[in-house]
Design an enzyme around this catalytic site. Structure first.
Site, short mmCIF file in Angstrom:
data_model
loop_
_atom_site.label_atom_id
_atom_site.label_comp_id
_atom_site.label_asym_id
_atom_site.label_seq_id
_atom_site.Cartn_x
_atom_site.Cartn_y
_atom_site.Cartn_z
N SER A 1 63.20 58.54 15.36
CA SER A 1 63.67 58.29 14.01
C SER A 1 63.28 59.46 13.12
O SER A 1 62.29 60.15 13.36
CB SER A 1 63.03 57.00 13.48
OG SER A 1 63.18 56.91 12.08
N ASP B 1 69.47 51.15 12.04
CA ASP B 1 68.49 51.59 13.03
C ASP B 1 67.14 50.91 12.83
O ASP B 1 66.46 50.57 13.80
CB ASP B 1 68.31 53.11 12.95
CG ASP B 1 69.47 53.85 13.58
OD1 ASP B 1 70.57 53.28 13.63
OD2 ASP B 1 69.28 55.00 13.99
#
Length: 552
Positions: free
Chosen positions: A468, A78
């Site tokens: 996130s 990510d």
């Protein structure tokens, strides 16, 4: 044995000949065949060491009389994918991973599985796959990265993303930015804070699908290798005692995981993933339960990005079992749940004590009497939105401000870096949901830039996308229904007043009923951003974030 389907009797001679082509002897073929599912690759720092974990697991299986066979699955980093089109491919891999495990394990009739993930979507994807296959299974992750060191302070990936904002704001020069870059991520492992990867690895312990220590033993510690060997041995004991994932992951263990989520201040993504895991376990989970559990579960830990305390500090303080033991003092957890050790959670945590009460607060002196995650509702999010309350500054728990609206992450980032955002604004990023993105990208670049520019005490951000685990501030995500499905977030216009009240779980846009109806009549969603390939298929099948963004 399940593997008898590919090896037992004269009728399976052809299959045995193929197993012998692998170099297996008759004795090896006669033993239980254990699949080792590894997502090792050379692009994710948290996965570069999984070959060593795989070898340790293999030794544990061999020591206990099994025949290990490794199979691969995919994984996306990510952090590397962040802030560009590639991030659309992160969440969507969760379903691919679960699907691939289902396909490989059922096609080859494995007797049991050891699952080796480490980062973000890979962890829940593997757990979901294990629940589908439902043979004895253990999760053993690669372990967390150590925090970086810079001028005597611990730093992490959050530091880097926020440093970019400081650089763009002119408060950091390029030399310091480059100096930070050299030391922010010093080892292999999942990024060092209570971000999504470590959140899920810790919660696997609480679910009971991983051994104690799975969430916090650092990747570079030899103890991690010993744990992997024990995981290989444990799965053989589970096979002997017929303990399967659906025996372990049920309504009670899901509730335990949500309570631990509150106490740890985990990533908001954990809500998405636990909801999806619950679906695979045939557990009906409503988002409203989260606020109820939050009101009863104190926040015992304030870990990065909410502070400068990292997973290695949680490990040194006693880890997840110590935190669970602290919660048990108020009977918050169900300790009768069975785990991969063959013992209950109560037996696993017995005698474990907290070694540092600054990292894991006493149950009677928590950081907050409420848990770290909150679900907000209102006319802007009738099906819910998620915020990491533990990482919001006190002055931003209640906020009103004018909306400044963007139809993509890129548009918002451009405005932020060009200093078009003013104190008091509420940034709205839409068409980034599961269907609209597609893929529900994380807005870390935007939230980190806001923090790096010193605006996190006056600017909020809401989105139908995600954040996130490294995000901090008044960042409200998973707004449902999403814009692409006709949600209210798609009707907001620049200048509309957005009201955020995290204390009372409210998210509203201040518009009259008549005005909302007028806008609904003329609303037309934007054209799909992706019209071919896997993402286009995903967009047609994916559910709302409030349902875990599962495929239907």
């Amino acid at each position: 044995m399940k593997s008898d389907a590919i090896k037992k009797g004269p009728g399976k001679a052809a299959q045995r000949s193929l197993l012998k082509a692998l170099g297996l002897t008759n004795e090896e073929i006669s033993r239980p065949i254990i699949g080792i599912v590894s997502s090792q690759n050379e692009i994710i720092p948290g996965h570069m060491n999984l070959d060593k974990i795989t070898e340790a697991v293999r030794k544990g299986i061999l020591m206990s009389g099994g025949t290990p066979l490794a199979i691969p699955t995919i994984g996306v980093c990510d952090g590397i994918a962040m802030g560009q089109e590639g991030m659309k491919y992160s969440l969507v891999t969760r379903e691919l991973i679960a699907d691939s495990i289902e396909c490989m394990a059922k096609a080859h009739a494995f007797d049991a599985l050891v699952l080796i993930p480490n980062c973000d979507k890979i962890v829940p994807g593997m757990v979901m796959g294990a629940l589908r296959v439902n043979v004895p299974s253990v999760v053993i992750s690669g372990g967390p990265m150590l925090a970086g060191k810079y001028k005597g302070k611990d730093i992490s990936l959050t530091t880097m993303f926020e440093a970019v904002g400081s650089y763009e704001n002119g408060t950091m020069d390029e030399k310091e930015l480059c100096d930070l870059e050299e030391c922010a991520c010093p080892t292999c492992g999942s990024c060092s804070g209570m971000f999504t990867a470590n959140s899920m690895n810790c919660l696997c312990e609480v679910l009971g699908i991983a051994l104690p220590g799975n969430g916090t033993i650092p990747a570079v510690f030899s103890e991690r290798i010993r744990l992997a060997k024990r995981a290989g041995m444990a799965v053989m004991d589970m096979l002997k005692n017929d303990i399967k994932p659906r025996d372990i992951i049920n309504e009670k263990s899901i509730m335990n995981a949500l309570k631990a989520d509150m106490a740890l201040g985990c990533s908001t993504n954990s809500v998405l993933h636990i909801t999806a895991i619950a679906n695979e376990a045939k557990v009906n989970m409503n988002l409203d339960i989260i606020n109820d559990l939050s009101s009863k579960t104190p926040d015992l830990c304030k870990l990065a990005p909410a502070s400068n305390v990292h997973i290695e500090n949680l490990y040194a303080a006693g880890g997840i079992t110590a935190m669970m033991n602290e919660l048990s003092k108020k009977d918050i957890l169900d300790l009768d749940c069975i785990t991969v050790t063959g013992k209950t959670q109560g037996e696993n945590i017995k005698g474990v004590t907290v070694k540092d009460y600054e990292v894991i607060r006493p149950i009677d002196n928590p950081y907050s009497k409420n848990g770290g995650i909150a679900i907000l509702r209102g006319n802007l999010a009738p099906d819910g939105a998620v915020v990491k309350r533990a990482a919001v500054l006190p002055e931003m728990l209640v906020h009103e401000g004018p909306a400044i609206v963007f139809n993509s992450e890129e548009e918002a980032n451009e405005a932020i870096f060009n200093k078009k955002i003013n104190p008091g604004d509420v940034i709205v990023i839409r068409y980034e949901g599961p269907k609209g993105g597609p893929g529900m990208r994380e807005m870390l670049q935007a939230t980190a830039a806001i923090a790096g520019m010193g605006l996190d005490d006056s600017v909020a951000l809401i989105t139908d996308g995600r954040f996130s685990g490294a995000t901090r501030g008044a960042s409200i995500g998973h707004v449902s229904p999403e814009a692409a499905s006709g949600g209210m977030i798609g009707l907001i216009e620049d200048g509309d007043i957005i009201s955020i009240d995290i204390n009372n779980a409210k998210l509203e846009v201040k518009l009259s009923y008549e005005e909302i109806q007028r806008r609904k009549l003329k609303f037309k969603p934007i054209e799909p951003k992706v019209k071919e390939g896997y993402l286009a298929r995903y967009a047609k099948l994916v559910s709302s974030a409030s349902e875990g963004a599962i495929l239907k």
